[in-house]
Design a protein around this motif. Structure first.
Motif, PDB file in Angstrom:
ATOM      1  N   ARG A  21       0.815  -1.218   0.000  1.00  0.00           N
ATOM      2  CA  ARG A  21       0.000   0.000   0.000  1.00  0.00           C
ATOM      3  C   ARG A  21       0.851   1.272   0.000  1.00  0.00           C
ATOM      4  O   ARG A  21       0.667   2.139  -0.851  1.00  0.00           O
ATOM      5  CB  ARG A  21      -0.996   0.000   1.155  1.00  0.00           C
ATOM      6  CG  ARG A  21      -1.876   1.242   1.114  1.00  0.00           C
ATOM      7  CD  ARG A  21      -2.871   1.315   2.271  1.00  0.00           C
ATOM      8  NE  ARG A  21      -3.565   2.571   2.229  1.00  0.00           N
ATOM      9  CZ  ARG A  21      -4.802   2.742   1.764  1.00  0.00           C
ATOM     10  NH1 ARG A  21      -5.486   1.716   1.325  1.00  0.00           N
ATOM     11  NH2 ARG A  21      -5.343   3.934   1.753  1.00  0.00           N
ATOM     12  N   GLU A  40       1.020   4.071  -2.961  1.00  0.00           N
ATOM     13  CA  GLU A  40       0.693   5.473  -2.667  1.00  0.00           C
ATOM     14  C   GLU A  40       1.797   6.409  -3.151  1.00  0.00           C
ATOM     15  O   GLU A  40       1.532   7.412  -3.819  1.00  0.00           O
ATOM     16  CB  GLU A  40       0.471   5.668  -1.158  1.00  0.00           C
ATOM     17  CG  GLU A  40      -0.791   5.048  -0.636  1.00  0.00           C
ATOM     18  CD  GLU A  40      -0.881   5.050   0.877  1.00  0.00           C
ATOM     19  OE1 GLU A  40      -2.005   4.934   1.383  1.00  0.00           O
ATOM     20  OE2 GLU A  40       0.151   5.158   1.571  1.00  0.00           O
ATOM     21  N   HIS A  75      -0.383  10.372 -10.518  1.00  0.00           N
ATOM     22  CA  HIS A  75      -1.580   9.528 -10.669  1.00  0.00           C
ATOM     23  C   HIS A  75      -1.776   8.995 -12.080  1.00  0.00           C
ATOM     24  O   HIS A  75      -2.877   8.615 -12.459  1.00  0.00           O
ATOM     25  CB  HIS A  75      -2.824  10.248 -10.140  1.00  0.00           C
ATOM     26  CG  HIS A  75      -2.660  10.611  -8.700  1.00  0.00           C
ATOM     27  ND1 HIS A  75      -2.848   9.702  -7.690  1.00  0.00           N
ATOM     28  CD2 HIS A  75      -2.264  11.756  -8.111  1.00  0.00           C
ATOM     29  CE1 HIS A  75      -2.593  10.286  -6.530  1.00  0.00           C
ATOM     30  NE2 HIS A  75      -2.225  11.533  -6.756  1.00  0.00           N
ATOM     31  N   LEU A 135      -4.592  -1.244  -6.966  1.00  0.00           N
ATOM     32  CA  LEU A 135      -5.103   0.042  -6.474  1.00  0.00           C
ATOM     33  C   LEU A 135      -6.530  -0.115  -5.946  1.00  0.00           C
ATOM     34  O   LEU A 135      -6.879   0.469  -4.908  1.00  0.00           O
ATOM     35  CB  LEU A 135      -5.052   1.098  -7.580  1.00  0.00           C
ATOM     36  CG  LEU A 135      -3.652   1.521  -8.032  1.00  0.00           C
ATOM     37  CD1 LEU A 135      -3.742   2.377  -9.298  1.00  0.00           C
ATOM     38  CD2 LEU A 135      -2.906   2.246  -6.928  1.00  0.00           C
ATOM     39  N   HIS A 163      -6.519  -2.016  -2.544  1.00  0.00           N
ATOM     40  CA  HIS A 163      -6.081  -1.173  -1.433  1.00  0.00           C
ATOM     41  C   HIS A 163      -6.953   0.079  -1.270  1.00  0.00           C
ATOM     42  O   HIS A 163      -6.629   0.963  -0.478  1.00  0.00           O
ATOM     43  CB  HIS A 163      -4.614  -0.766  -1.631  1.00  0.00           C
ATOM     44  CG  HIS A 163      -3.665  -1.903  -1.452  1.00  0.00           C
ATOM     45  ND1 HIS A 163      -3.334  -2.423  -0.219  1.00  0.00           N
ATOM     46  CD2 HIS A 163      -2.988  -2.658  -2.361  1.00  0.00           C
ATOM     47  CE1 HIS A 163      -2.487  -3.428  -0.371  1.00  0.00           C
ATOM     48  NE2 HIS A 163      -2.264  -3.584  -1.660  1.00  0.00           N
ATOM     49  N   LYS A 164      -8.038   0.133  -2.060  1.00  0.00           N
ATOM     50  CA  LYS A 164      -8.982   1.256  -1.998  1.00  0.00           C
ATOM     51  C   LYS A 164      -8.293   2.600  -2.247  1.00  0.00           C
ATOM     52  O   LYS A 164      -8.606   3.600  -1.609  1.00  0.00           O
ATOM     53  CB  LYS A 164      -9.733   1.255  -0.677  1.00  0.00           C
ATOM     54  CG  LYS A 164     -10.605   0.021  -0.483  1.00  0.00           C
ATOM     55  CD  LYS A 164     -11.313   0.028   0.852  1.00  0.00           C
ATOM     56  CE  LYS A 164     -12.305  -1.082   1.019  1.00  0.00           C
ATOM     57  NZ  LYS A 164     -11.908  -2.415   0.886  1.00  0.00           N
ATOM     58  N   LEU A 165      -7.349   2.595  -3.192  1.00  0.00           N
ATOM     59  CA  LEU A 165      -6.653   3.818  -3.559  1.00  0.00           C
ATOM     60  C   LEU A 165      -7.306   4.496  -4.755  1.00  0.00           C
ATOM     61  O   LEU A 165      -6.966   5.624  -5.081  1.00  0.00           O
ATOM     62  CB  LEU A 165      -5.178   3.526  -3.842  1.00  0.00           C
ATOM     63  CG  LEU A 165      -4.393   3.024  -2.635  1.00  0.00           C
ATOM     64  CD1 LEU A 165      -2.980   2.614  -3.027  1.00  0.00           C
ATOM     65  CD2 LEU A 165      -4.352   4.089  -1.538  1.00  0.00           C
TER      66      LEU A 165
END
Length: 78
Positions: free
Chosen positions: A39, A43, A51, A71, A74-76
């Motif tokens: 994670r 990030e 991004h 992504l 990991h709820k990114l």
């Protein structure tokens, strides 16, 4: 931080983890470590790549679809 420092940091953390277990048998160590490292790696790379998933995937050596899956896991991203 160079690669040796990262290695040393992970090694010290794992040694500390085993000390804290105080003889208790660990379970699922690989999965635990991957989740702990993946994670923050994603990030930072996504931030540095502004991004841009295609760029980040290249930097990570991953297929873009694999990166997108990680992504999401990991709820990114939504």
């Amino acid at each position: 931080m160079n690669q040796n420092n990262l290695h040393d940091c992970v090694r010290a953390s794992m040694e500390s983890f085993f000390r804290d277990l105080d003889g208790t048998e660990p379970a699922n160590l690989h999965d635990m470590l991957v989740k702990a490292v993946e994670r923050p790696l994603l990030e930072v790379v996504m931030e540095q790549a502004q991004h841009n998933q295609s760029r980040a995937a290249i930097w990570l050596g991953l297929n873009r679809n694999t990166l997108r899956k990680k992504l999401l896991e990991h709820k990114l991203i939504d």
